[in-house]
Structures are given as structure tokens and as C-alpha cells.
Design a protein around this motif. Structure first.
Motif, PDB file in Angstrom:
ATOM      1  N   SER A  27      61.840  16.212  49.586  1.00  8.79           N
ATOM      2  CA  SER A  27      62.875  16.726  51.386  1.00  8.79           C
ATOM      3  C   SER A  27      64.114  15.673  50.816  1.00  8.79           C
ATOM      4  CB  SER A  27      61.822  15.578  52.473  1.00  8.79           C
ATOM      5  OG  SER A  27      62.788  15.162  53.423  1.00  8.79           O
ATOM      6  N   CYS A  29      66.043  13.780  53.147  1.00  9.00           N
ATOM      7  CA  CYS A  29      66.878  12.756  53.355  1.00  9.00           C
ATOM      8  C   CYS A  29      64.872  11.425  54.011  1.00  9.00           C
ATOM      9  CB  CYS A  29      66.775  13.256  55.103  1.00  9.00           C
ATOM     10  SG  CYS A  29      65.276  13.976  55.544  1.00  9.00           S
ATOM     11  N   THR A  30      65.107  10.752  53.998  1.00 10.56           N
ATOM     12  CA  THR A  30      64.477  10.015  53.559  1.00 10.56           C
ATOM     13  C   THR A  30      64.854   8.323  55.059  1.00 10.56           C
ATOM     14  OG1 THR A  30      64.283   9.151  51.849  1.00 10.56           O
ATOM     15  CG2 THR A  30      63.460   7.621  53.243  1.00 10.56           C
ATOM     16  N   CYS A  67      61.739  14.389  57.449  1.00 13.51           N
ATOM     17  CA  CYS A  67      61.940  13.415  56.126  1.00 13.51           C
ATOM     18  C   CYS A  67      60.832  12.456  55.979  1.00 13.51           C
ATOM     19  CB  CYS A  67      62.928  12.554  56.853  1.00 13.51           C
ATOM     20  SG  CYS A  67      64.699  13.325  57.386  1.00 13.51           S
ATOM     21  N   GLU A 328      64.588  12.706  65.256  1.00 17.32           N
ATOM     22  CA  GLU A 328      65.002  12.732  64.528  1.00 17.32           C
ATOM     23  C   GLU A 328      66.144  11.777  65.117  1.00 17.32           C
ATOM     24  OE1 GLU A 328      68.047  14.229  61.130  1.00 17.32           O
ATOM     25  OE2 GLU A 328      66.857  15.364  62.371  1.00 17.32           O
TER      26      GLU A 328
END
Length: 420
Positions: A27, A29-30, A67, A328
Motif C-alpha cells: 500500500s 499509504c499508512t 491504507c 478515508e
């Protein structure tokens, strides 16, 4: 059902803390979530490791809203000031919108009132039981941001009184920790004992960190109780029980789940605990609870026998499901508002694992609701963020902590109703 020792479990689980599994699709994103848990005590490490276990499973399933989840863990040391400082760092520096914890009600309450509520962060506790949270929520002061997967102190207090009645004790002295949790359960168990016609010869508060509890123990001994009830944590519990026994106090003891610890048993001595029975909330005898035990044992090579493990898993999974449902970038309040959508009895049942989370993503993305089938059963919160639970009676044995009796949710509710 015989269990393995918490000491061995703690060592094995300690190695799992902080490990972020990223198997599967990478992924870009985190997303961070916070956890304030007492990793410096033997029974706290497994609670934190279990939360990480849930995070790992979700990450393996693709993460939340695409994410990967990073659980930023800070130690509370079961200390309100340390806990508040840890929570502030997670909220102010790491920017978390979801906070898991804490364990003690005396730590969770100041975090809630001084950190998460002002910041609008959702707080999900695995192991705080004080009825003070119920009252706060009923007054509308938690703003819908507070949830817990552990039943209130009322369950343990009632079960403690039941043990005393079943054992035929006519008089009991109470020792309780002088914090929010201890004051709450101490008051509740006193009322329940008296409702059963059992005399409460004394109710004595113990402050943390005292060099000696001889004065408090001497006070309780004056009533010559047939048994004592202990709502303490291991540090003060060990010191108080040693004083109690050295001054000739009875070995008839009833203990809350806070003393469900190898540290307590080893430092007091099993030879003095033969007449000790403990209480705890329990997972229902349900397929989802059994499945959690199987998965947990496969992961950690030891059964989940310590306090709060199933509750920690469910708290983490439900929080992550709510984050998924909120979308998100959602705020803490928006995430909290989705908890009912992922624990909806009318929704699609999903299992408590990575596959269940992946299934939930599909249902939620199409506008549906899901019904989480968890380690503690089919989790449902009331309007105050509380849950109900079955209970167990347990004892200390050479083999470890051993379950003596299981009390179903219906039986718990019926017994509690009879006390009123």
C-alpha cells in the motif's frame, strides 16, 4: 479447562509487539491509530499483542480504505498521569483519530475527559469496567465517542457476591484500590453482598505505592471476616495479601480479574491460594469465540488465557471496521458514528479475521451494514457504549489459571436482577 501460565504467554507475545505484517498487496499509504496499554506489566503485554494481531490481519487483507494501519503503542504503566501524557502525544503528535485503551478505568477516565473528548477522538477500551462511564454517557457527556468491549463492574461484583454465597460465607471484608475502578467495584460488591444477607465487616481503600498496608490490614482484621474480597492490581494485591496472611487473616479469598496474574500467584505462593476463587467476564460458548481461540493459539502457540485478550481483539477489529465504514480522512466523531453500522444485528454476519474484514469491505462499499461475530461473541453496544457478557469463576492451580464454572449471559442477567 486448564490454561497455560501468563508468564510464558507474556514472553511469547512480547516478541509480537510492534510487528507490522505487510504481506499481500503493498500500500502506498499508512494510517495511524493509537493504543495506550500497560505493556510494562506482565498481563498488559498480551493485551497489546492481541490488538496488534488484529491490526496485522486487517493489513494482510488490504488495510483500511486501502491504507496499511500502523498501531502506535504507548505504555500507561497503569498510571493516570502517564496514561494521559501518552494519549496526548498520540493525539497531538501522531494525529490519531482512534485511540485503543486504556485498561484501568482510573486511567481511561482522565484520558477520556482531558484528551479524547476535547480532541474529538473516538476511544475504544478493551478493559475498563467502571459504571462511572455509563453515568457519564447517560448524561450525554461522552458525545458518542466512548465504547468498551468489556462488561461493567456490575458483572464482576455480582459474581463475587455469588461466590461468597455459594461458599456459605456469612461475613466478608473488602479491599479495593483507591481509584475510579476500585471505588466503583468496591461499592457495588458491598451492596450485592448485603443484598444476599452477607455482612460486610469493612471496606478498606488501598492507595498505590505505599511502603506498607499493615494499618489497612489491621483495620480489616478487626471485623474478623470469614473471607476477603480483593479489587486490587498485583502490586498492591501482593503486598496486602502478604500482610493479611502474616497477621493471621483467613485464606478464604475472592478476587477480581485484575489479580488473574502469575505475578500475583507466584509472589503470594500457591500454598496460600487453595481457597481463592476469582471472577472474570467471559466469551460466550459460541462458534466465533472458539474460532478466535484457534487462530490465537496458532499465532502465539498458547491459548488466550489472560484477562482482556478477546476484548482487546474485538475492540481493535470493531474500531478498524468503523474506520472502514466512515471512509478515508473521517474524523473521530464520524468514525464513532459508524460503530452501530458494523455491529448491526440486521447486517451481514462477518467473521473476526482478515477474511471477515475483506468481506465487510465489500458489503460496506455497496451501502450495506455488517454484524461483527467476534472473539467475545456477537458484539452489540447499548446507547451508552456498554456491552453485556457471560462470566467465569476461576482458580489458581499448579497447571495455571483454571476455569471452575461458566455462567451464561442469561444466568448472569437473572442473578443480577435477583439482587435488586
Amino acid at each position: 479447562m486448564k490454561t497455560t501460565t501468563l508468564a510464558r504467554t507474556g514472553l511469547m507475545l512480547g516478541a509480537a509487539l510492534g510487528v507490522l505484517v505487510t504481506a499481500g498487496a503493498a500500500s502506498a499509504c499508512t494510517t495511524k491509530i493509537g493504543a495506550v496499554l500497560p505493556t510494562s506489566v506482565d498481563w498488559g503485554k498480551p493485551i497489546a499483542a492481541t490488538a496488534q494481531f488484529a491490526v496485522d490481519q486487517v493489513n494482510e487483507a488490504g488495510g483500511v480504505n486501502g491504507c496499511q494501519i500502523e498501531m502506535v503503542l504507548r505504555d500507561t504503566q497503569v498510571d493516570p498521569k502517564v496514561g494521559v501524557d501518552a494519549a496526548k502525544a498520540l493525539v497531538d503528535l501522531d494525529g490519531v483519530r482512534v485511540l485503543l485503551g486504556a485498561v484501568s478505568s482510573g486511567v481511561s477516565m482522565p484520558i477520556l475527559t482531558s484528551v479524547t473528548l476535547p480532541a474529538g477522538v473516538m476511544q475504544m477500551s478493551c478493559c475498563s469496567s467502571s459504571t462511572a462511564f455509563t453515568q457519564l454517557a447517560a448524561e450525554g457527556k461522552t458525545e458518542g465517542l466512548w465504547f468498551r468491549t468489556f462488561a461493567t463492574s456490575g458483572v464482576q461484583a455480582a459474581m463475587g457476591a455469588k461466590v461468597a454465597a455459594d461458599r456459605g460465607y456469612k461475613s466478608v471484608a473488602i479491599f479495593y484500590k483507591n481509584d475510579d475502578w476500585g471505588q466503583d467495584i468496591g461499592k457495588l460488591v458491598a451492596a450485592d453482598l448485603e443484598a444476599l444477607g452477607i455482612e460486610v465487616t469493612g471496606s478498606v481503600a488501598l492507595n498505590d505505592g505505599q511502603p506498607s498496608y499493615r494499618a489497612e490490614v489491621t483495620e480489616a482484621l478487626q471485623g474478623q471476616p470469614e473471607a476477603i474480597y480483593l479489587a486490587l492490581y498485583p502490586k498492591e494485591g501482593i503486598a496486602a495479601v502478604r500482610e493479611w496472611l502474616s497477621l493471621g487473616g483467613t485464606q478464604n479469598m475472592i478476587v477480581a480479574n485484575s489479580l488473574k496474574s502469575d505475578e500475583f500467584a507466584e509472589n503470594v505462593g500457591l500454598q496460600f491460594l487453595g481457597n481463592t476463587l476469582g471472577t472474570d467476564t467471559a466469551s460466550p460458548r459460541a462458534e466465533s469465540a472458539d474460532a478466535f481461540v484457534t487462530r490465537y493459539t496458532e499465532r502465539f502457540e498458547s491459548a488466550p488465557t489472560g484477562p482482556g485478550l478477546a476484548n482487546s481483539y474485538d475492540a481493535t477489529m470493531i474500531a478498524l471496521l468503523a474506520m472502514q465504514a466512515a471512509g478515508e480522512g473521517a474524523s473521530g466523531a464520524e468514525i464513532a458514528a459508524q460503530v452501530g453500522r458494523v455491529t448491526n444485528p440486521e447486517g451481514t454476519p462477518i467473521s473476526a479475521d482478515g477474511a471477515g474484514f475483506a468481506a465487510a469491505v465489500e458489503v460496506l462499499s455497496s451501502g450495506g451494514d455488517v454484524f461483527y461475530q467476534g472473539a467475545t461473541g456477537n458484539v452489540q453496544f447499548d446507547e451508552n457504549g456498554d456491552v453485556s457478557a457471560p462470566a467465569v469463576i476461576w482458580s489458581f492451580t499448579e497447571e495455571g489459571i483454571t476455569e471452575q464454572e461458566y455462567i451464561s449471559l442469561d444466568e448472569v442477567n437473572a442473578f443480577m436482577a435477583s439482587l435488586k
